[in-house]
Design a protein around this motif. Structure first.
Motif, PDB file in Angstrom:
ATOM      1  N   TYR A 197      -1.841  14.867  -6.959  1.00  0.00           N
ATOM      2  CA  TYR A 197      -1.206  15.246  -8.229  1.00  0.00           C
ATOM      3  C   TYR A 197      -0.457  14.064  -8.836  1.00  0.00           C
ATOM      4  O   TYR A 197      -0.610  13.758 -10.026  1.00  0.00           O
ATOM      5  CB  TYR A 197      -0.269  16.436  -7.996  1.00  0.00           C
ATOM      6  N   HIS A 198       0.329  13.377  -8.032  1.00  0.00           N
ATOM      7  CA  HIS A 198       1.083  12.229  -8.545  1.00  0.00           C
ATOM      8  C   HIS A 198       0.151  11.112  -9.020  1.00  0.00           C
ATOM      9  O   HIS A 198       0.457  10.404  -9.984  1.00  0.00           O
ATOM     10  CB  HIS A 198       2.038  11.694  -7.468  1.00  0.00           C
ATOM     11  N   THR A 199      -0.997  10.967  -8.346  1.00  0.00           N
ATOM     12  CA  THR A 199      -1.959   9.938  -8.753  1.00  0.00           C
ATOM     13  C   THR A 199      -2.565  10.275 -10.113  1.00  0.00           C
ATOM     14  O   THR A 199      -2.669   9.412 -10.989  1.00  0.00           O
ATOM     15  CB  THR A 199      -3.066   9.793  -7.687  1.00  0.00           C
ATOM     16  N   ALA A 200      -2.977  11.534 -10.297  1.00  0.00           N
ATOM     17  CA  ALA A 200      -3.530  11.960 -11.593  1.00  0.00           C
ATOM     18  C   ALA A 200      -2.491  11.786 -12.703  1.00  0.00           C
ATOM     19  O   ALA A 200      -2.812  11.357 -13.822  1.00  0.00           O
ATOM     20  CB  ALA A 200      -3.999  13.413 -11.515  1.00  0.00           C
ATOM     21  N   LEU A 201      -1.247  12.084 -12.358  1.00  0.00           N
ATOM     22  CA  LEU A 201      -0.151  11.944 -13.317  1.00  0.00           C
ATOM     23  C   LEU A 201       0.090  10.466 -13.656  1.00  0.00           C
ATOM     24  O   LEU A 201       0.254  10.101 -14.830  1.00  0.00           O
ATOM     25  CB  LEU A 201       1.111  12.579 -12.721  1.00  0.00           C
ATOM     26  N   ALA A 202       0.090   9.618 -12.636  1.00  0.00           N
ATOM     27  CA  ALA A 202       0.292   8.178 -12.851  1.00  0.00           C
ATOM     28  C   ALA A 202      -0.804   7.610 -13.741  1.00  0.00           C
ATOM     29  O   ALA A 202      -0.545   6.782 -14.625  1.00  0.00           O
ATOM     30  CB  ALA A 202       0.316   7.452 -11.502  1.00  0.00           C
ATOM     31  N   SER A 203      -2.032   8.059 -13.532  1.00  0.00           N
ATOM     32  CA  SER A 203      -3.148   7.605 -14.361  1.00  0.00           C
ATOM     33  C   SER A 203      -2.924   7.983 -15.822  1.00  0.00           C
ATOM     34  O   SER A 203      -3.100   7.158 -16.729  1.00  0.00           O
ATOM     35  CB  SER A 203      -4.461   8.221 -13.853  1.00  0.00           C
ATOM     36  N   ALA A 204      -2.500   9.219 -16.051  1.00  0.00           N
ATOM     37  CA  ALA A 204      -2.257   9.680 -17.425  1.00  0.00           C
ATOM     38  C   ALA A 204      -1.109   8.912 -18.075  1.00  0.00           C
ATOM     39  O   ALA A 204      -1.187   8.538 -19.262  1.00  0.00           O
ATOM     40  CB  ALA A 204      -1.957  11.179 -17.417  1.00  0.00           C
ATOM     41  N   TYR A 205      -0.044   8.647 -17.316  1.00  0.00           N
ATOM     42  CA  TYR A 205       1.074   7.871 -17.871  1.00  0.00           C
ATOM     43  C   TYR A 205       0.646   6.439 -18.215  1.00  0.00           C
ATOM     44  O   TYR A 205       1.089   5.866 -19.215  1.00  0.00           O
ATOM     45  CB  TYR A 205       2.260   7.856 -16.906  1.00  0.00           C
TER      46      TYR A 205
END
Length: 463
Positions: A197-205
């Protein structure tokens, strides 16, 4: 006369590597330690022949000559990554100016040689200082990644116009938190979900920062897509494949392109009480910052069947709670790597992207064949790796068919340019178009490298 398969005009031909696997570490280069260096110091016996990440292909020292070799092997594009720990030795805070100078010259030299740089921000190489505070388990690291990404776009966005946020993010989730092939070697499904989840979020940011800066160009993500094929048309086998597909492929494909997580994946994660903490603001960021294009690494399919036995309710959760890996009789194998060779998989991916993911622009960012003891095939000083040429041809034929049927594929990059260090396998299997002599660091183009030059020059090949 034999048929010639021609690819679209301006098709990208090239290869891919990563910072950790190619650069090396040198005294005075200012690089901070990443998790590979840290792990090698802790447990060198985990690495094949105890060869760690410090030497590698030494591209940090030889990139100018190596770029000439790229030209000689028909590259009009090349993918590499920036080492987060080289640019930010502590993962955040002070920038390493030596790294800035190195990467700028590296990328500019590629451009000067008419090679389009495709630059990736994260390739399994968390800075050790950030792993010490939990790595992707820690929401704070998402903010550090956002700053790191922004810095890269500001420093190099005038030279680099094709960016990727992550390479194969499912790998650091599975290998670091389920299967123990990557540091920190945990077996903890709840942490695996949180890390994902944090990885997908980091990608979006990172994508959000890229769009704010308006430097031009495109930003995407590189996913290793392994189509999940059921053993049979039995309902239980079909369900097993659907679930395997949700975990293996859709976990990052859906948020990256559709802006939301796969419903089946969410249902299963909830069922096993593995949901991470999240807030709606973050979900909006994922929704609003999808990729411009997609990189696909394809090596092998996943073949699955309904489970033969009931799962142990007390064992740590793994996706294989829902399926068994199916060992299909008669499959074509690369015996050195233990991987199936299934060329049609690349066509199935092409049509899946066309039909289910809005026909987004995409490219193959890795496809290759690792072989052990390639010296066996050396004649007159050159490795005659016809097996590798056949591997490429088989995949390109199916890729071409997918393009003819309307899939929006713009390039084909192989793994890898020069034989490189490969995580736990070190130099056991060689993948390069160019041979590396580990003792002398001498580079010698293989037969496949000359074939690749012809592929590029003719924008295709004879069947």
């Amino acid at each position: 006369m034999s048929d010639i398969l021609k690819f679209p005009k301006d098709f990208y031909f090239g290869s891919a590597t990563s910072a950790t696997q190619s650069e090396g570490t040198f005294e005075g280069d200012g690089k901070g330690q990443d998790i590979w260096g840290k792990w090698f110091e802790l447990e060198p016996e985990k690495f094949y022949n105890e060869v760690g990440p410090y030497k590698t292909t030494t591209m940090y020292k030889h990139y100018k000559e190596d770029i000439q070799l790229l030209k000689q092997t028909g590259h009009n594009s090349f993918r590499t990554s920036i080492s987060w720990a080289r640019l930010f030795p502590e993962g955040h805070g002070e920038v390493n100016e030596k790294a800035v100078a190195y990467y700028r010259d590296y990328f500019e030299t590629l451009r000067e040689n008419d090679i389009e740089p495709f630059v990736n921000l994260f390739h399994f190489d968390m800075p050790a200082a950030l792993q010490d505070i939990g790595g992707w388990e820690n929401r704070k690291v998402v903010d550090y990644f956002k700053e790191y990404a922004k810095t890269c776009f500001e420093l190099f966005g005038d030279v680099v116009k094709k960016w990727f946020t992550f390479n194969e993010p499912i790998v650091h989730v599975e290998m670091g938190y389920l299967h123990q092939y990557h540091y920190p070697m945990k077996v903890d499904a709840a942490l695996a979900v949180k890390v994902g989840y944090h990885t997908a979020l980091a990608s979006a940011y990172a994508i959000k920062e890229f769009k704010k800066l308006k430097t031009g160009g495109k930003i995407g993500i590189v996913l290793n897509l392994s189509p999940a094929y059921p053993r049979s048309n039995n309902e239980a086998d079909l369900k097993a494949a659907e679930i395997a597909e949700a975990f293996q492929n859709k976990s990052f494909l859906d948020p990256a392109i559709k802006g939301e997580f796969n419903p089946l994946l969410i249902e299963l994660i909830k069922k096993h009480d593995l949901m991470p903490d999240y807030d709606e603001k973050d979900l909006d960021v994922i929704k609003e910052n999808t990729v411009d294009f997609l990189g696909v690494n394809y090596y092998q399919p996943v073949r699955v069947k309904a489970r033969d036995s009931v799962p142990n309710p007390d064992a740590p959760f793994l996706p294989t709670y829902y399926f068994d890996i199916y060992d299909m009789p008669g499959k074509k194998m690369n015996p050195y790597r233990g991987w199936e060779i299934y060329e049609k998989g690349i066509y199935d991916i092409a049509l899946n992207i066309k039909n289910d993911y809005g026909n987004i622009e995409w490219m193959i960012t890795e496809n290759g064949m690792g072989v052990q003891d390639e010296d066996r095939f050396k004649k007159d000083g050159m490795i005659e790796d016809d097996y590798r040429i056949d591997f490429y041809k088989g995949h390109l034929k199916w890729l071409h068919k997918g393009i003819q049927e309307g899939s929006n594929c713009v390039g084909y990059q192989v793994w890898t340019p020069i034989d490189c260090w490969s995580w736990l396998n070190a130099y056991k299997n060689r993948y390069g178009l160019i041979e590396l002599d580990l003792e002398t660091q001498e580079r010698t183009i293989k037969k496949s490298g000359y074939w690749f030059k012809d592929l590029h020059d003719n924008n295709g090949f004879e069947l």
